[in-house]
Design an enzyme around this catalytic site. Structure first.
Site, PDB file in Angstrom:
ATOM      1  N   SER A  18     -44.701   2.560 -16.788  1.00  0.00           N
ATOM      2  CA  SER A  18     -45.597   2.274 -15.672  1.00  0.00           C
ATOM      3  C   SER A  18     -46.403   0.999 -15.962  1.00  0.00           C
ATOM      4  CB  SER A  18     -46.505   3.478 -15.412  1.00  0.00           C
ATOM      5  OG  SER A  18     -47.138   3.359 -14.164  1.00  0.00           O
ATOM      6  N   LYS A  56     -62.393   4.007   5.433  1.00  0.00           N
ATOM      7  CA  LYS A  56     -63.227   3.854   4.246  1.00  0.00           C
ATOM      8  C   LYS A  56     -62.904   4.957   3.234  1.00  0.00           C
ATOM      9  CE  LYS A  56     -66.457   2.412   1.524  1.00  0.00           C
ATOM     10  NZ  LYS A  56     -66.226   1.187   0.740  1.00  0.00           N
TER      11      LYS A  56
END
Length: 331
Positions: free
Chosen positions: A162, A214
């Site tokens: 990763s 948000k």
């Protein structure tokens, strides 16, 4: 009754000592933290070539006759005097938040200040990945070497997955141990949701935001399908950026074939061109000893008083506890 009395007295001693130490540590740590100061460290340089020569000389001294050893040592001294390009060895053992990038920044800066185009950097990398922005910054530090014209070899002895592979792909070449884990070019996010538990306990959770997205998903509120879809979209966008980053640095890869989130062992990664050579970092360094002078570069952060006292007190408590337990056992 006498046994219970002694046992109670023993527990009281232990509790009193532990509480006293905890209070002292808390006071010292609180005082230190109340005045935040920037952490400072120092660069450490270790001549690996010299260490290797000393070890070899010790072994040869036992294996050779006295005259042979003198002749061998003279030859080695003449060879050592020759100016050779350098190999700077850097270690990166990455945590989830890639906080080691701060030390890496200092190490790269030091190397760029002294290295020339004939020198090389070996990064011994070990990381299973972590947060995107942390490993993005760590990878950018390595990219400074490439932009500075310094050849970079990345060695993976255990794992570079990763975010770890995001760093590895910066290298001019990647070497990996046969069973090192590499790849895992994917993005993951997971979080629990306690909304049902809160409702069952008759606890209301209120969240106020400005901006439609948000907050897409939350720990305590009731997640909506629209929020989940937006969050998944953001993950996909991050994955595309990750794939493009790897593609830019290793164009020889079939990115769609390897960017599935899977990981591979070194043997498997070689034909996929995730790595270039099956080799350990130890083999690579020994191979370079005849051609280069090897130096390890490490930036070591200095420990503050709170950390020193905390670690020292923890050791004292541990030793005292073991002694008490030993005494109680002997009774």
């Amino acid at each position: 009754m006498e046994f219970l009395y002694e046992y109670g007295l023993f527990l009281a001693k232990v509790a009193t000592f532990v509480v006293a130490v905890a209070v002292v540590i808390g006071l010292i740590a609180g005082a230190a933290l109340s005045k935040p100061r920037p952490k400072k460290g120092q660069l450490q340089f270790t001549d690996i070539s010299a260490q290797y020569r000393r070890q070899t000389a010790e072994l040869q001294q036992h294996l050779m006759e006295k005259k042979q050893f003198k002749k061998w040592r003279k030859e080695q001294a003449e060879t050592a005097e020759q100016q050779k390009p350098r190999l700077f060895v850097v270690d990166f053992n990455g945590s989830m938040d890639a906080r080691e990038a701060e030390a890496l920044r200092e190490e790269v800066t030091a190397i760029l200040a002294v290295a020339d185009k004939t020198d090389e950097v070996l990064l011994r990398l070990e990381s299973g990945g972590g947060v995107v922005h942390g490993y993005g910054l760590a990878a950018s530090q390595l990219d400074r070497l490439r932009k500075g014209g310094i050849s970079l070899t990345v060695a993976v002895d255990k794992v570079a997955a990763s975010g770890g592979y995001m760093m590895a792909c910066i290298g001019n070449q990647i070497i990996a141990a046969p069973f090192a884990i590499v790849g895992s070019i994917g993005v993951i996010a997971q979080l629990p949701n306690f909304n049902k538990l809160l409702k069952k306990s008759h606890v209301d959770f209120e969240q106020f935001t400005a901006g439609e997205y948000k907050r897409t998903v939350t720990l305590f509120g009731e997640n909506t399908e629209k929020g989940r879809q937006k969050f998944q979209q953001e993950l996909e966008q991050t994955h595309q950026l990750f794939k493009q980053f790897v593609r830019d640095h290793r164009p020889q890869l079939d990115i769609d074939a390897v960017a599935t989130g899977e990981h591979w062992f070194g043997y498997q990664a070689l034909p996929l061109q995730l790595v270039d050579v099956i080799q350990t970092s130890d083999d690579y360094m020994q191979q370079q000893l005849s051609q280069r002078r090897l130096f390890q570069v490490r930036y070591q952060l200095k420990k503050g008083i709170a950390e020193k006292v905390g670690m020292g007190s923890a050791n004292i408590v541990s030793q005292w506890w073991q002694k008490l337990m030993q005494n109680s056992w002997l009774r």
